[in-house]
Design a protein around this motif. Structure first.
Motif, mmCIF file in Angstrom:
data_model
loop_
_atom_site.group_PDB
_atom_site.id
_atom_site.type_symbol
_atom_site.label_atom_id
_atom_site.label_comp_id
_atom_site.label_asym_id
_atom_site.label_seq_id
_atom_site.Cartn_x
_atom_site.Cartn_y
_atom_site.Cartn_z
ATOM 1 N N PHE A 166 -24.089 -29.638 22.568
ATOM 2 C CA PHE A 166 -22.909 -30.378 22.122
ATOM 3 C C PHE A 166 -21.828 -30.362 23.207
ATOM 4 C CE2 PHE A 166 -18.605 -30.210 20.440
ATOM 5 C CZ PHE A 166 -18.524 -31.428 19.771
ATOM 6 N N LEU A 167 -21.551 -29.174 23.762
ATOM 7 C CA LEU A 167 -20.496 -29.056 24.767
ATOM 8 C C LEU A 167 -20.831 -29.832 26.037
ATOM 9 C CD1 LEU A 167 -19.501 -25.301 24.343
ATOM 10 C CD2 LEU A 167 -18.201 -27.312 23.612
ATOM 11 N N VAL A 168 -22.084 -29.807 26.454
ATOM 12 C CA VAL A 168 -22.490 -30.563 27.653
ATOM 13 C C VAL A 168 -22.361 -32.059 27.391
ATOM 14 C CG1 VAL A 168 -24.430 -31.137 29.156
ATOM 15 C CG2 VAL A 168 -23.973 -28.754 28.576
ATOM 16 N N ALA A 169 -22.756 -32.506 26.210
ATOM 17 C CA ALA A 169 -22.631 -33.923 25.874
ATOM 18 C C ALA A 169 -21.165 -34.348 25.784
ATOM 19 C CB ALA A 169 -23.352 -34.215 24.559
ATOM 20 N N TYR A 170 -20.329 -33.466 25.265
ATOM 21 C CA TYR A 170 -18.916 -33.776 25.062
ATOM 22 C C TYR A 170 -18.124 -33.739 26.370
ATOM 23 C CZ TYR A 170 -14.401 -33.831 22.650
ATOM 24 O OH TYR A 170 -13.149 -34.166 22.208
ATOM 25 N N TYR A 171 -18.303 -32.667 27.150
ATOM 26 C CA TYR A 171 -17.508 -32.451 28.356
ATOM 27 C C TYR A 171 -18.236 -32.804 29.651
ATOM 28 C CZ TYR A 171 -14.209 -29.749 25.521
ATOM 29 O OH TYR A 171 -13.284 -29.352 24.577
ATOM 30 N N GLY A 172 -19.547 -32.608 29.679
ATOM 31 C CA GLY A 172 -20.289 -32.705 30.927
ATOM 32 C C GLY A 172 -20.235 -31.365 31.652
ATOM 33 N N TRP A 173 -21.174 -31.153 32.576
ATOM 34 C CA TRP A 173 -21.247 -29.868 33.276
ATOM 35 C C TRP A 173 -20.008 -29.586 34.110
ATOM 36 C CZ3 TRP A 173 -24.341 -26.388 31.572
ATOM 37 C CH2 TRP A 173 -25.604 -26.704 31.065
ATOM 38 N N ASN A 225 -21.272 -19.174 36.783
ATOM 39 C CA ASN A 225 -22.140 -19.827 37.759
ATOM 40 C C ASN A 225 -23.175 -20.749 37.132
ATOM 41 O OD1 ASN A 225 -21.009 -18.975 40.135
ATOM 42 N ND2 ASN A 225 -22.304 -17.168 40.319
ATOM 43 N N SER A 226 -23.706 -20.392 35.984
ATOM 44 C CA SER A 226 -24.753 -21.228 35.399
ATOM 45 C C SER A 226 -24.231 -22.597 34.963
ATOM 46 C CB SER A 226 -25.427 -20.516 34.225
ATOM 47 O OG SER A 226 -24.529 -20.299 33.173
ATOM 48 N N LYS A 230 -31.498 -24.466 30.044
ATOM 49 C CA LYS A 230 -32.345 -23.270 30.014
ATOM 50 C C LYS A 230 -31.692 -22.085 30.719
ATOM 51 C CE LYS A 230 -36.915 -21.540 31.044
ATOM 52 N NZ LYS A 230 -38.239 -21.792 31.576
ATOM 53 N N SER A 231 -31.212 -22.293 31.952
ATOM 54 C CA SER A 231 -30.612 -21.175 32.688
ATOM 55 C C SER A 231 -29.321 -20.709 32.028
ATOM 56 C CB SER A 231 -30.360 -21.544 34.149
ATOM 57 O OG SER A 231 -29.367 -22.541 34.256
ATOM 58 N N PRO A 283 -22.437 -11.148 26.479
ATOM 59 C CA PRO A 283 -21.620 -11.376 25.282
ATOM 60 C C PRO A 283 -20.257 -12.020 25.551
ATOM 61 C CG PRO A 283 -22.566 -9.170 25.249
ATOM 62 C CD PRO A 283 -22.864 -9.757 26.601
ATOM 63 N N TRP A 284 -19.560 -11.644 26.635
ATOM 64 C CA TRP A 284 -18.233 -12.220 26.879
ATOM 65 C C TRP A 284 -18.331 -13.719 27.161
ATOM 66 C CZ3 TRP A 284 -17.392 -14.745 31.388
ATOM 67 C CH2 TRP A 284 -18.191 -14.419 32.485
ATOM 68 N N ALA A 285 -19.372 -14.144 27.864
ATOM 69 C CA ALA A 285 -19.541 -15.565 28.167
ATOM 70 C C ALA A 285 -19.922 -16.339 26.910
ATOM 71 C CB ALA A 285 -20.593 -15.749 29.255
ATOM 72 N N ARG A 286 -20.793 -15.756 26.109
ATOM 73 C CA ARG A 286 -21.186 -16.403 24.855
ATOM 74 C C ARG A 286 -19.972 -16.584 23.955
ATOM 75 N NH1 ARG A 286 -26.389 -15.492 21.205
ATOM 76 N NH2 ARG A 286 -25.737 -16.720 19.426
#
Length: 73
Positions: free
Chosen positions: A21-28, A38-39, A47-48, A57-60
């Motif tokens: 959803f976030l990639v579709a909404y904002y783009g990479w 970095n990912s 996948k990465s 956990p902090w990134a999630r």
């Protein structure tokens, strides 16, 4: 009624769904600016990014919070 987490807006939402959803909404590019990992900035892929987010956990938490903010939840 068998709702174990009735007040959790993320209950039942998979991390892959959140990221897609976030990639579709904002783009990479924009996602990488909003959450500095970095990912999202170097050869990004679902996948990465999922691999990294499941181990960090902090990134999630940042990704989940951005999702909730974007969805207005």
């Amino acid at each position: 009624m068998n709702n174990q987490q009735p007040n959790n807006p993320l209950h039942g939402v998979k991390l892959a769904e959140i990221l897609e959803f976030l990639v579709a909404y904002y783009g990479w590019d924009v996602l990488g600016e909003k959450i500095k990992i970095n990912s999202f900035n170097t050869n990004p892929s679902i996948k990465s990014s999922l691999t990294f987010l499941r181990k960090t956990p902090w990134a999630r938490e940042k990704v989940e919070n951005l999702y909730l903010k974007t969805k207005g939840l």
